[in-house]
Design a protein around this motif. Structure first.
Motif, short mmCIF file in Angstrom:
data_model
loop_
_atom_site.label_atom_id
_atom_site.label_comp_id
_atom_site.label_asym_id
_atom_site.label_seq_id
_atom_site.Cartn_x
_atom_site.Cartn_y
_atom_site.Cartn_z
N ALA A 129 11.08 55.03 45.72
CA ALA A 129 11.81 55.60 44.31
C ALA A 129 10.46 54.55 43.66
CB ALA A 129 12.77 55.41 44.52
N GLN A 130 10.33 53.46 43.59
CA GLN A 130 9.77 52.31 43.33
C GLN A 130 8.73 52.26 42.90
OE1 GLN A 130 11.35 50.48 40.54
NE2 GLN A 130 13.40 52.07 41.59
N GLY A 131 8.05 53.15 43.75
CA GLY A 131 6.02 53.42 43.55
C GLY A 131 5.65 52.38 44.65
N LEU A 132 6.10 51.77 45.72
CA LEU A 132 5.32 50.70 46.46
C LEU A 132 5.42 51.04 47.41
CD1 LEU A 132 8.04 48.03 45.25
CD2 LEU A 132 6.20 48.46 45.11
N LEU A 133 5.76 51.87 48.12
CA LEU A 133 5.69 52.72 49.32
C LEU A 133 5.04 54.00 49.14
CD1 LEU A 133 5.62 52.45 52.55
CD2 LEU A 133 8.07 52.20 52.37
N GLU A 134 4.51 54.82 49.92
CA GLU A 134 4.35 56.51 49.82
C GLU A 134 4.49 57.26 51.08
OE1 GLU A 134 0.58 57.00 48.50
OE2 GLU A 134 0.51 56.38 46.43
#
Length: 145
Positions: free
Chosen positions: A22-27
């Motif tokens: 959700a924080q854009g650190l992992l996809e």
């Protein structure tokens, strides 16, 4: 790999992994059933995220390092002018931690002055509790009885 396996392999929780996403650190990709699927590089990425968080960085700070999360992070970062933005994040975080340490040290000093028997033995003269500290503790113990 599915989210549960990634959590197990990285020593974290599925909740944390969803938060990192959700924080854009992992996809992740999704299966036809809607399950999250992570590639093999996700293990390194999550370990790096956790390492940076354990080093005192915040999630917002870690976002500054997203371009470097897919390779093993060095134990010690060497200086490079191309990484100036990352160093600025680190410098800001160190300054914030130093402020917190100073504040906690002041609060501890106030508390120990008011209740000297709470001081650690190393705080007392000669590495042992002083007679005044022991008397203060006895007096408080008597008044509490």
């Amino acid at each position: 790999m599915l989210i549960g396996e990634l959590a197990e392999r990285t020593g974290t929780t599925t909740r944390a992994l969803r938060y990192y996403e959700a924080q854009g650190l992992l996809e992740s990709d999704r299966t036809s059933a809607g399950y999250r699927v992570y590639g093999p590089g996700a293990v390194t990425r999550v370990r790096n995220i956790r390492d940076l968080l354990a080093s005192g960085f915040t999630v917002e700070d870690v976002k500054s390092f997203v371009a470097y999360l897919d390779d093993d992070l060095p134990e010690v970062f060497t200086y490079s002018p191309t990484c100036a933005d990352g160093y600025a994040v680190g410098a800001r975080r160190v300054a914030e931690l130093e402020e917190r340490i100073a504040s906690l040290t002041r609060l501890r000093g106030i508390l120990v002055r008011r209740m000297p028997w709470l001081a650690a033995p190393a705080d007392a003269e000669g590495g042992a509790a002083t007679a005044d500290t022991a008397e203060a503790a006895d007096t408080v113990g008597e008044s509490a009885a």
